[in-house]
Structures are given as C-alpha cells and as structure tokens.
Scaffold this active site. Structure first.
Site, PDB file in Angstrom:
ATOM      1  CG  HIS A  80      -1.923  -1.108   1.202  1.00  0.00           C
ATOM      2  ND1 HIS A  80      -2.393  -1.723   2.348  1.00  0.00           N
ATOM      3  CD2 HIS A  80      -2.558  -1.733   0.165  1.00  0.00           C
ATOM      4  CE1 HIS A  80      -3.257  -2.665   2.022  1.00  0.00           C
ATOM      5  NE2 HIS A  80      -3.378  -2.683   0.707  1.00  0.00           N
TER       6      HIS A  80
ATOM      7  CD  GLU B  63      -0.842   0.474   4.661  1.00  0.00           C
ATOM      8  OE1 GLU B  63      -0.061  -0.501   4.671  1.00  0.00           O
ATOM      9  OE2 GLU B  63      -2.079   0.350   4.620  1.00  0.00           O
TER      10      GLU B  63
ATOM     11  CD  GLU C  77      -1.817  -3.356   9.634  1.00  0.00           C
ATOM     12  OE1 GLU C  77      -1.463  -2.180   9.393  1.00  0.00           O
ATOM     13  OE2 GLU C  77      -2.567  -4.014   8.891  1.00  0.00           O
TER      14      GLU C  77
ATOM     15  CG  HIS D 205       0.392  -3.986   5.615  1.00  0.00           C
ATOM     16  ND1 HIS D 205      -0.505  -3.638   4.643  1.00  0.00           N
ATOM     17  CD2 HIS D 205       0.879  -5.199   5.254  1.00  0.00           C
ATOM     18  CE1 HIS D 205      -0.567  -4.593   3.727  1.00  0.00           C
ATOM     19  NE2 HIS D 205       0.264  -5.559   4.078  1.00  0.00           N
TER      20      HIS D 205
END
EC number: 3.4.17.24
Length: 1149
Positions: free
Chosen positions: A852, A855, A1034, A949
């Site tokens: 992504h 990010e 994350e 991420h």
C-alpha cells in the site's frame, strides 16, 4: 375460598419456590394476611383488605427495611400485591396497591418481571370504561406507568395490544387544560412513542398535531409539562412519516420561532432542556429531505448560527451548540467536489480490464456520470409496520466459519514445471562456492529485462550493465537550485558552523552542488513555472545550492545518487522534478514529539467557519491557485497574494488548491490512478508564505470515517530554510487539528453503491517561520521508490566478505519499473561440504513491504530491518548465520511513484489479489507468490512470512496472524477438539516482540481469520503455502499509548528501531524453536480468555479500548441522520465512540 395465589401457581405465572416468605417480620405477617384474603374473600371483606394494605403502605414508607423484605430474593411480596391489585374492584384498594408499588419504585425491574405492566394496562382499560373515569386513578396509573415504561422492553407492544394507547390519547385530548393529569399522560406517551410502530400509529391518529397545540412560547408556567411534551414530540418525529406530517403542517418555521423566542427570553438559561427539546424536534425533522428544504426556506441556518454564536461564551450551553451544529451541517446544501471528474487526474491505459470489479465499472461508465450528487434521503427504506425486537448481540459476520477453509492446506497451485524457472532466484540453495562470484547487482545505471510482464514471462535476475539505458529517462531532471531561494537565505558561515559542530572533527564547510547546465526551476520567485523548463534564468548558469553534509548522519543517503536513481524511475505524469526533502534527506530530530493535546471546541469552531461560507458568501474568494486538471499550467498566475502549491514530483499528491479566504485554502487530493477514490496520502509543496501569519489548510475529500488526527496525530512539515541551516528533517506540525464530516457529497458510484455519503475534512493551521521558504507537507514520512533504489545501492558499501548479499530483479511492473528482490545471509565459513550444507539448509525468512503506497512507515521499518541485517554487530552476524532472508522491500513501486494511497496502476488493492493474481495486471504479487509456491514444492517453505504495513486508525505496532482456535472462539461455531488442535507457535514471535520492542503491543494483536481478508498475503501464505507463522505487521502512523513511547508520536527513528527489533526477535525465535518446551512464552489461555476481547468492527479485533474519552464530543458519524451519532447526551455530558468502530473502508492491510 381457594387462595388466589394457588390459582396463579397452577397457571404457571409464579413458581412455587418463589411463594416462600420469611416469617420473622411484621410486614411478612401482613402480606400473608393479604394473601389469604385474595380472591372472593377480598370482595366480601373490602374494609379489612383496605386496613391491611394501608398498614403495608405505612411500613414501606417509614421503614426502608420493609421495602427490601418485600423485594428480597425468595419473597412472594410483589406477587401478593399484584394479585391483590388484579382482583380488586374497589378504587380505594387500587390506590393503595398502586401507592405500594410506586414506593417500591427503585425496584421496578422486579415489578415488570412479575407481569406488573400487563396488570396496570388491564386496570387502565377497565377504568376508562367507567363514565366518567376516575381522574385520581388515571393520574396514579399514568404516573406509575411512566416509571415502569423505561424498565420494560416490550412496553410499547403491550400498550398497543391492550388498547392503552387509545385510552391515553383520549385523556390527553380531554385534558389539554388540566396540567396535573396531562403531565403523567405525556410522560407515558413519551415512552409509547419510543416504539417505531406506535409512533406511526399515533401519527395517524393526529397526535403530532396535538403535540404542536401543547408546546407554547416562552412562559414561566408549566415548564415541566412543556419539557415532557417536547420529548414526546421528538420521539414521534423520529418516524419519517411523522416528520413529513410536521413539514406538511408548516411546523418547521413554528419550531424555529419558538426556539428563537425561548433563546431570547431565557436569559438565565434555566430552561436549557426545553430549548434542547425544540432542537431535537428540528434535528429529527431534518433527517428527511423535505425537512431540510423546509429548514433552509425558513432561514434556519441563519437563526441557528446566530443563536449558537451567542451561546458560545457559556460552557453549560454546549449541548445546544452541538445539536445546532449537527442540524446545520446536515442541512448544509450538498455540493460536488470542485473537480471535473472524481477519477484520477492521471490516466493510464491498462493492457486489458478484467470483466468484473470496480475497474471494469470505471471503464464502462459514460463521461459525466461518475460524480452524481445524490439528494435522496439516507436509508429510504419503508418504515416497519411490525415490531422487530432484536435481543441478540450484534455479531461479526466477517469471521470465517468454514472449518475447511480454516485448516491450512498446502496447495502450490501451479505445476512444478512452471515454477522451475524461479530456481534462478535461489542460487544460494545450490551454490558450491568453488568460484568467487559477485552477487550484488546495482540499480545504478539501468537494466536489461529479459522477457515480458505477461504470464509467459521468464523471471530474470535482471543483469544490469552500465551501458544499458532502457530504463533511464531522456527528460531533463530538475533538481533543487539556489534560484529557488533568496540569496540572503542561503547557507551562511553560521550555518556552516552548525554543521561543523555536528560533524565534529570534519571542519571543512559543506561542498556545494554544482548544477552546471542541468535545467533549473523557480519556486520562491514571482511568475509562473509554466513553460520555463530547461530555460536559463539570469545568472542561472552554474547556480550553487549549499547541500547539507549529512553523510555522517545519513550513511545511506547521497543527493547525487538520488538524482541518478530518479532518472531511471518511470511515472505516469513523467515527473521531471525532485522534491527537496527527498534530495536533502531526513535526519530524525533528537527531541520528543508528544501527541498534540486537543483544544476544547476546535472541531465546533472549524465547522462554524465552514457554515459562515453559506451565511456570508461574499466573504469567500473561491480562487483556484493550483489545478492538475490543467496539465499545461497547473500553477495559476496571480499577483503574489496567494500561496503557491506544487505536487509534480515523485510520490506527490495534490490535485487542486482553492483559496477560500485570505489565509485559508481548500485542498483536493488526487484519487488513485484507474480509481475514483482512496484519498488519504498527500505530499505537497508550498511557497510564497508570509512569516508569522497563521494559515489554515483543509483537505476536503478524505474518505475514512475516522482518523488519528483527532487523537493527537499531526501532519509532517519539511522546511528548506531549516534544511540548509543544518536541520534537514521532517517535523510534526499543525494546530487546531481535527477531522470531521463535511458537506461535499460522495457519489454512490465511488462509495460502493451507498447513497447519501459525504467526504470528510482534515483541517490544520500552521505558521511559517522563514521568509521566502519552501515547505512541504505530508501525511507521513515520505519514502519514494527512488529512495529505495538509492538505499539498495548504498547497501553494497555495508557488505563485508562475510555477508552474502544478492539483489535480483523479480519482475517489471505495469509502469515499467523494476521490482527488486534481496537475498541476505552469511557466507559459509568455508567451501567445505559441511559448511556449504549448513549454508543451504538454513531456514528461510520471507519479508515484504509497501504493498500500500500510502503506508510509508512500512518502508521505514523495512529500512531498519535491512540496515540491521547488513550490520556488523554480533547479533546481526548470528542472525545471518541462522537464516536466509528473501526480501521484497516494495511490492507496489508504481503506486508509490505516482502518489497513490492504496492501489497499483491497475486500480486495485494488490493485497486483495493473492488468491489469483493476474501476471499482467499484478506482476509483483504473481511472481512473489510464485517464489513462495516454488519453495513449497521443494519443501523449503519459509519459517516466517511477514508483510509490513501501516495502520491509520490505531496506535502502537502490532501483528495480525492466523489461528484456527482463536477464530473458532470468536465465531462460536461448533468444533471438535481435533478441529481445534494446532501448534501455538504462531504466538511466539509477537510475544517476543512485546517483550523487547517498546512500540509493540501484544494486546492489539489478533489471530482471527476473516472472510474479507482471505485474499491477503497473510491468509493465502498461511492457507496455501502452509506457513504457520504468517503475519501482517502493522505500524501506527500516529504514535503509542503504552510502553516507553507512551504519549509520543512515532518517528523514523522508532520505526527503524522496530525493524531492527524484528530481527532480534527472529534470533530469539531461532533459539526457542530449538527448545522442547517454551510454553511459558505462549500462555494462550491467560492471554486470550483472561482478556475481555471485544469485536469492534467487521474486520478488526482489539483486546481493549484504543482511545480514552475526550472532554469534547467528536462527531465521527458516517451519516448525520444516524441517531446514535448525536454527540451529546441529555445533560450535556459528552460521549465518545471508539474510533476503531467506524471504519467501513477497510484500513488494515
């Protein structure tokens, strides 16, 4: 006569054990006496029954102990009183029994559970048949019903079925002037109306019109009655049918006039609840389109704006201001975004489009229909005519419940003959090290890519040569120059001294960058940039810019090398400029950056400023100063009174800038290419500012319903003047930051078919410190594709003879950029068979990042991992000796380069393509998965797979993993013990990280498998490749709320540290996997069962509330007609919604 209670027992209404009563008190004796009189005996001896009930009432009123005995567990006191009430036909006895129940009011729940509500309705309907009905009895009954109603969930249904609704309505109509009886009747009506079916029925019977006869202008009389009447009316108007009746009856202007009257006359604010009641009525009426139209036509915006402004100095009136704000925002006319199309300003023609999906829909739309303002009422469904009481807890339907899918099944999917070509990426598994080979392949001068991107392509290690220029740009690259800044603001001897002090012994002044004949760009000066590309400015030949000498602080950064890398980067807009921050580099500040404390009332003040645009339109400039939809000249010429904007550089994202007031700008972000949404990432340049002036910036087309910007996160700013003065760094900046729903309508086409959705605004204010500065704002610390290539090239300098480093080209992207693949391990101790065998048999660790583009923190974590792996510490050496690392540091180069937030050039989220990636549209995913499938075929599946991420709505760093047992626990599906059998090793790595990494939070981790994530890397690698330790890691974009960094915003230093700590955790994992018993690290039951796990959204699980409450209400509601979204309660105490609850656009990985 047979005891009446015995009949009740036989009827099944009261169980025999409940009839037992203690026999050691006077009240128990009296209850026993009353019980024996029930039935025919009570009818015969009314006087005795009256005397007994009088004594019971006296004891309850004078002795608290007596009331407790009546209601105590095992007592039949309440049943006896109810039985007496039911069989009594004498008004006096009914009064006494009702009085007894009323005095037991604190225990109304027991009364309801024993069937008391039905008995009261029975008495009410019976008494109404007497002519005339007893006013005193009706008063007592309705007073008691008003207390019972809120305790009985079926109250409204029972009232309708028993006929009590009509009795109460009739009483109200007959007693409009009798305030004493009218008040309890209205109190009961308020409870009746909470049932939606009752509200519709009451509306049909004219009760809405009746209520408007009762509410009146300001008066000191009967204020309690008026308050209850407004509450009842507000409940009735929740029905859209009744709201339309109010509009048709021209009651909206009347309500506004009443509110204005009470506002003007209630000088001491003693009747705030009445004023609030009037606003609630308006709020419910304006939930429908006709109501909003009537509100606007009645000048409601101006009335509420003016009254709210007058209320601002009085803090206790905040509930009025908040509700007024809610109404005004709802009625603010919906506007289109000020762009010609919500599709991206950049177009990339795909080689082919899949037959279904959002991209296919995008390509099939005729011009001009992509951004349609939907004026229909939200949730226009027909109102329910039947009761639908849902007593079940809300369940998460996203949890995977198919046990067959929950058990990993190694399914390589492709024949080994097809996968054999990937052997070339695993030379380390067959190398005998008899000949010295240079395994490092630099990305410095371009590459020859053998084969195509299609399904038949042969992955190549991408031999790179200095003579090749296939990927090099033929366009001139415009780099930062001295002409962009005023000469007096160039690096001075003082700034050189700063750098000398930083560099210690290196006292030579920084060497200037000689640009020679390279084309230059103007930024700070007057005039437009348009058409000046390649032109020489006066005195521009040989322009000099003092470049901060950050070599010691940033060993992996080199401005000259960065420019070389830019030349080989291909973008859709064909960017030719280099942004200062990417050129200079970023040195993490040494000072702490705490979460920004939210100023009370900041959201409200910003919303009111937005409403002023409608109230005072002549004050709005509405001047476009930057527009990417004018590709020939996006920077609009002006007289120097406006800021200048730019985003035409790698990873830049700003589509349009509109000056709305002298120092306020609306900014529109560009959607992802081949998409019509995903607006979140921004990276833009600003110049032409005034020193000391506060500017407000509003990013007006955000899509997520919540943001950490409401919880202490700030935007990032980079000042060129600061950089050339010796401080090249991104710093957190901005005041008065908030994030809220605005009046720009989202097209249902872009909102997944949902109608009535709105965009959200991120607003922040800042003051600039330097004249003639050039500043950059970003959503998070930028990390471009060219930066990655530069870092990979610089990694060679860190390689020692003991390090095995190979850089391959995995594939070419849609946009023509290369996707690098790294292999890192330790060289064998010697070329002996034993050492080579140990080398080849090291377990593999597979890491990936940046699928992504928005990010960027994932790339900074990956940078920390790579630098640790290439380090000289004993831990790094041990780690290399323990594992072979295969790393794809950037899975979506095209998205990163072109400033996308989530998608690749295909317009799709690549982390939803892992189940069946298309080799042409998703080449990086296709070939990465193929690498893993090859490993599975040769029985060398990775020990750990981790995809890095970033998370925009949670704090800390945490992991998502995959567990059959924990998924089953969350879903409550039936499963045998054999179904739940699994190795708990998947918890070991996150458990280790929670012990050694200060930013990591085990409490935020989840190991639940969800249906919506079945095509993500984590789930596919777990399910198809059979990797038990398959994770998504994350990292927060905001900061931490626990541990060493609690209360601080996260920076690149902490992110890189996290990447290094991940490596340390892998080394501990290696040591632990060699032990037979490491159960002490797992403690699954104590971690999971002992924690109150709470489902907070269809796709996210957390173990505890992520945020504390705020003093100020924050309206995060996705839609303003949602009754649950009202930001304040009855008494003005603000309520809070967990931000994780509201994300309908999936944020996580």
């Amino acid at each position: 006569a047979e005891c009446y209670c015995a009949k009740i027992i036989r009827g099944g209404r009261i169980s025999a054990p409940e009839m037992k009563v203690p026999s050691n008190s006077r009240i128990v004796m009296l209850l026993g006496q009353l019980e024996r009189m029930n039935g025919e005996a009570m009818v015969r001896d009314v006087e005795t029954a009256r005397q007994v009930t009088t004594k019971i009432l006296h004891l309850i009123q004078t002795q608290e102990k007596s009331g407790k005995e009546v209601m105590s567990k095992g007592s039949s006191g309440m049943e006896v009183i109810l039985a007496s009430l039911e069989v009594s036909s004498q008004t006096t006895l009914e009064f006494l029994c009702i009085s007894i129940v009323t005095d037991l009011g604190r225990r109304m729940g027991v009364f309801v559970s024993k069937g008391g509500t039905g008995i009261l309705f029975q008495i009410l309907t019976s008494a109404s048949k007497e002519l005339p009905p007893s006013e005193e009895l009706m008063l007592q009954l309705h007073s008691l019903l008003a207390k019972v109603g809120p305790k009985d969930r079926k109250f409204g249904v029972k009232a309708r079925l028993s006929g009590a609704l009509n009795v109460t309505i009739s009483l109200i109509k007959q007693n409009l002037q009798n305030a004493k009886l009218l008040l309890p009747c209205l109190q009961v009506l308020r409870v009746y109306s909470a049932n939606s079916v009752n509200a519709i029925s009451l509306g049909k019977n004219g009760v809405v019109e009746l209520m408007f006869k009762i509410i009146a202008p300001y008066s000191k009389k009967n204020t309690s009655l008026l308050k209850v009447a407004l509450d009842a009316l507000g409940a009735l108007l929740k029905s859209k049918t009744n709201a339309r009746r109010a509009v048709d009856g021209s009651h909206v202007p009347a309500l506004l006039a009443l509110y204005l009257d009470w506002h003007r006359n209630d000088a001491r604010h003693r009747h705030m609840l009445i004023r609030k009641g009037l606003l609630v009525c308006l709020r419910n009426i304006t939930n429908i389109k006709l109501g909003r139209k009537a509100f606007i036509e009645a000048d409601g915006m101006r009335i509420l704006y003016n009254t709210s402004t007058e209320c601002l100095p009085v803090r206790t009136l905040d509930p009025l201001i908040n509700t007024s704000s809610l109404i005004m925002r709802k009625c603010f006319p919906k506007n289109r975004l000020p762009v010609p199309t919500i599709k991206s300003a950049f177009h990339y023609q795909l080689p082919h489009v899949l037959p279904v999906g959002p991209v296919a829909q995008l390509y099939s739309q005729p011009p001009g229909v992509d951004d349609v303002v939907d004026d229909s009422d939200d949730n226009e469904e027909t109102e329910a005519e039947t009761d639908t009481d849902n007593e079940e807890d809300e369940k998460n339907d996203d949890i995977e419940t198919d046990l067959n899918k929950l058990h990993p099944t190694k399914s390589p999917g492709r024949p080994f003959e097809e996968l054999r070509v990937y052997e070339r990426f695993f030379l380390e598994l067959s190398e005998d090290f008899q000949v010295t080979v240079n395994y490092n392949i630099l990305f410095l001068q371009g590459y020859n890519f053998e084969g195509s991107k299609g399904a038949s392509s042969t992955p190549s290690s991408g031999s790179l040569s200095s003579s090749s220029s296939s990927a090099r740009s033929t366009r001139p690259i415009i780099v930062p120059t001295a002409q962009a800044l005023s000469p007096k603001h160039m690096a001075t001897p003082a700034s050189q001294e700063i750098w000398n002090s930083i560099k210690g012994q290196h006292t030579q002044p920084p060497s200037p960058l000689l640009l020679g004949d390279i084309a230059t760009r103007r930024v700070g000066g007057g005039g437009s940039d348009c058409g000046s590309e390649g032109a020489e400015d006066e005195g521009g030949e040989g322009a000099v810019l003092e470049v901060p000498d950050t070599a010691l602080l940033l060993p992996l950064h080199d401005p000259d090398l960065y420019v070389e890398m830019v030349k080989g980067t291909r973008s859709v807009p064909q960017y030719a400029e280099v942004a200062y921050p990417d050129y200079f580099g970023h040195v993490a500040p040494t000072f702490k950056e705490p979460h920004l404390e939210r100023v009370y009332g900041v959201q409200r003040s910003k919303i009111f400023q937005d409403i002023e645009r409608l109230i005072h339109p002549n004050d709005i400039l509405d001047k476009v100063v930057y527009d990417l939809d004018i590709p020939s000249c996006p920077v609009i010429e002006d007289s120097g009174e406006s800021l200048k904007f730019n985003s035409q550089f790698e990873s830049g994202n700003l589509r349009k800038a509109i000056q709305v007031r002298k120092y306020e700008y609306d900014l529109v972000l560009n959607s992802d290419i081949n998409s019509n949404h995903y607006h979140q990432w921004f990276y833009l340049e600003v110049s032409g500012m005034r020193v000391g002036t506060t500017y407000r910036f509003n990013i007006i087309n955000c899509e997520k319903s919540n943001s950490q910007f409401n919880y202490g996160m700030q935007v990032l700013m980079y000042s060129v003047q600061e950089a050339i003065s010796g401080r090249p760094r991104w710093v957190r900046t901005g005041t008065d930051i908030c994030y809220y729903k605005n009046h720009f309508a989202r097209s249902s086409i872009a909102a997944g078919g949902q109608k009535g959705k709105s965009y959200f605004t991120l607003t922040f204010s800042t003051t600039f410190s330097h004249k003639d500065d050039v500043c950059y704002f970003a959503y998070h610390y930028p990390y471009t594709y060219s930066t990655l290539k530069m870092h990979l090239a610089k990694l060679e300098a860190l390689r020692t003879p003991h390090i095995y480093l190979r850089q391959d080209v995995l594939c070419e992207t849609l946009g023509g950029n290369i996707c690098p693949l790294l292999t890192i391990t330790a060289m064998p101790e010697s070329n002996s068979n034993d050492h080579i065998c140990q080398f080849r048999n090291r377990p593999l660790i597979f890491l990936s990042a940046r699928v992504h583009p928005g990010e960027t923190n994932a790339s900074w974590v990956m940078k920390g991992t790579l630098e640790f792996l290439m380090g000289t510490s004993p831990l790094a050496a041990s780690l290399r000796e323990a594992y072979i690392f295969k790393i794809v540091p950037m899975l979506n180069p095209d998205g990163v380069i072109n400033g996308n937030h989530r998608c690749s050039l295909s317009g799709e989220d690549l982390n939803r393509q892992w189940q069946n990636p298309n080799p042409e549209l998703h080449p990086t995913i296709y070939h990465t998965k193929s690498l893993l499938q090859y490993l599975a075929h040769i029985q060398r599946a990775p020990l750990v797979f981790c995809d890095y991420h970033g998370h925009s709505r949670k704090k800390n760093v945490f992991m998502y993993g995959c567990s059959v047992k924990e998924t089953v626990w969350q879903s409550n599906i039936s499963a045998t013990s054999s179904d739940l059998h699994e190795d708990l090793g998947y918890r070991t790595l996150p458990k280790i990280l929670s012990q050694i990494a200060p930013a990591f939070s085990m409490a935020s981790c989840s190991f639940v498998v969800e249906r919506s994530k079945e095509a993500t890397a984590r789930v596919v690698v777990w399910r198809e490749i059979g990797v038990q330790r398959s994770y998504t890691m994350e990292s927060t974009l905001c900061g931490c709320d626990q541990g060493k960094y609690k209360g601080l915003q996260i920076g690149t230093r902490e992110l890189e540290e996290m990447g290094a700590q991940f490596c340390v955790a892998l080394l501990r994992l290696k040591r632990l996997t060699g032990l037979r018993n490491h159960q002490h690290l797992l403690d699954l039951e104590s971690d999971i069962i002992g924690t109150q796990s709470k489902v907070v959204s269809p796709t996210t699980y957390v173990m505890e509330e992520d945020e504390p409450s705020f003093l100020e209400a924050i309206d995060y509601s996705a839609e303003s007609d949602n009754e649950d979204a009202e930001p304040e309660n009855e008494h003005g105490n603000n309520v809070h919604e967990n931000p994780d609850h509201l994300d309908q656009l999936s944020d996580s990985y």
